[in-house]
Design an enzyme around this catalytic site. Structure first.
Site, PDB file in Angstrom:
ATOM      1  N   GLU A   9     -10.967 -11.858   3.797  1.00  0.00           N
ATOM      2  CA  GLU A   9     -12.001 -10.841   4.023  1.00  0.00           C
ATOM      3  C   GLU A   9     -12.399 -10.932   5.490  1.00  0.00           C
ATOM      4  O   GLU A   9     -12.403 -12.024   6.074  1.00  0.00           O
ATOM      5  CB  GLU A   9     -13.200 -11.057   3.111  1.00  0.00           C
ATOM      6  CG  GLU A   9     -12.896 -10.971   1.619  1.00  0.00           C
ATOM      7  CD  GLU A   9     -12.324  -9.643   1.169  1.00  0.00           C
ATOM      8  OE1 GLU A   9     -12.535  -8.630   1.875  1.00  0.00           O
ATOM      9  OE2 GLU A   9     -11.661  -9.609   0.124  1.00  0.00           O
ATOM     10  N   HIS A 150     -14.828  -6.999  -3.504  1.00  0.00           N
ATOM     11  CA  HIS A 150     -13.680  -7.778  -3.047  1.00  0.00           C
ATOM     12  C   HIS A 150     -14.131  -9.207  -2.759  1.00  0.00           C
ATOM     13  O   HIS A 150     -15.224  -9.440  -2.259  1.00  0.00           O
ATOM     14  CB  HIS A 150     -13.103  -7.168  -1.763  1.00  0.00           C
ATOM     15  CG  HIS A 150     -12.361  -5.899  -1.987  1.00  0.00           C
ATOM     16  ND1 HIS A 150     -11.067  -5.699  -1.565  1.00  0.00           N
ATOM     17  CD2 HIS A 150     -12.735  -4.744  -2.599  1.00  0.00           C
ATOM     18  CE1 HIS A 150     -10.676  -4.488  -1.900  1.00  0.00           C
ATOM     19  NE2 HIS A 150     -11.669  -3.886  -2.525  1.00  0.00           N
TER      20      HIS A 150
END
Length: 228
Positions: A9, A150
């Site tokens: 990420e 996510h």
């Protein structure tokens, strides 16, 4: 074979414009079977978190402010990765951020020879279909109901399951084993589907009459290829 399935990420799309990696999650597989070993870390990017990125992964600048810098955990990450192939979805993106962080520290980047891109595999296997991780989870029946945002480790865990399916499914690990000391043959009764009546297996070897007809047919051929 040891493989690492991983996901990252970030604060944005391009490390060359100032974006940084803020999370990495890695899952170990050996012979396409999960070993239970994993690596997970958050990193302080030493910058703000754009609202667009925070909407995707939910990681705020405040949450990351007390996390270690990438340089403080780089060696631990590299030790876990070892020399295994690295599997990621849209792997160019994840490799780009990982290698940017490594090169910033003067460390050797991870060779692209180790890259396994499940996005490229999915495009070859399912041309014209949707190839996002969500779409592939739906295609292969991988439960993603707990995926609200996510997350690097969560996405790596989902991708590991998708990767197994992309590479042939659960049966990829099944192999026929032969006993080195004794070969056993098991004859299984065949049952008629409606009556359940026993029906002996049909013989498959050619009888003498069939062999004779075959020989006569071969003799009738004019200049067959196998005699050239």
């Amino acid at each position: 074979m040891r493989e690492i399935i991983f996901d990252t990420e970030t604060t944005g799309l391009d490390p060359k414009t100032g974006d940084r990696m803020v999370e990495i999650g890695c899952i170990e597989m050996v012979n396409r079977v999960l070993t239970g070993e994993s690596f997970h870390a958050y990193y302080n990017p030493e910058r703000d978190m754009p609202a667009e990125a925070e909407k995707v992964h939910g990681l705020s600048a405040s949450f990351l402010s007390d996390k270690p810098l990438f340089k403080d955990g780089a060696q631990d990450l590299l030790a876990f990765l070892g020399d295994a192939p690295l599997v990621a979805h849209n792997a160019q993106f994840d490799f780009g951020f990982l290698n940017y962080e490594l090169e910033t520290l003067g460390l050797e980047p991870v060779s692209h020879d180790r890259m396994v891109d499940t996005l490229a595999i999915a495009r070859r296997r399912h041309p014209g279909a949707k190839h996002s991780l969500d779409a592939l989870c739906s295609r292969y029946g991988v439960d993603r109901s707990h995926r609200v945002l996510h997350g690097a480790l969560l996405d790596a865990e989902l991708l590991a399951q998708v990767y197994v399916e992309l590479m042939g499914g659960r049966q990829i690990g099944l192999q026929l084993a032969a006993d080195n000391t004794q070969e056993e043959r098991v004859e299984t009764a065949v049952f008629a589907p409606k009556t359940g009546e026993y029906r002996a297996p049909r013989p498959h070897a050619a009888n003498k009459e069939e062999l004779a007809r075959h020989a006569a047919f071969l003799e009738s051929l004019d200049s067959p290829l196998w005699t050239s």
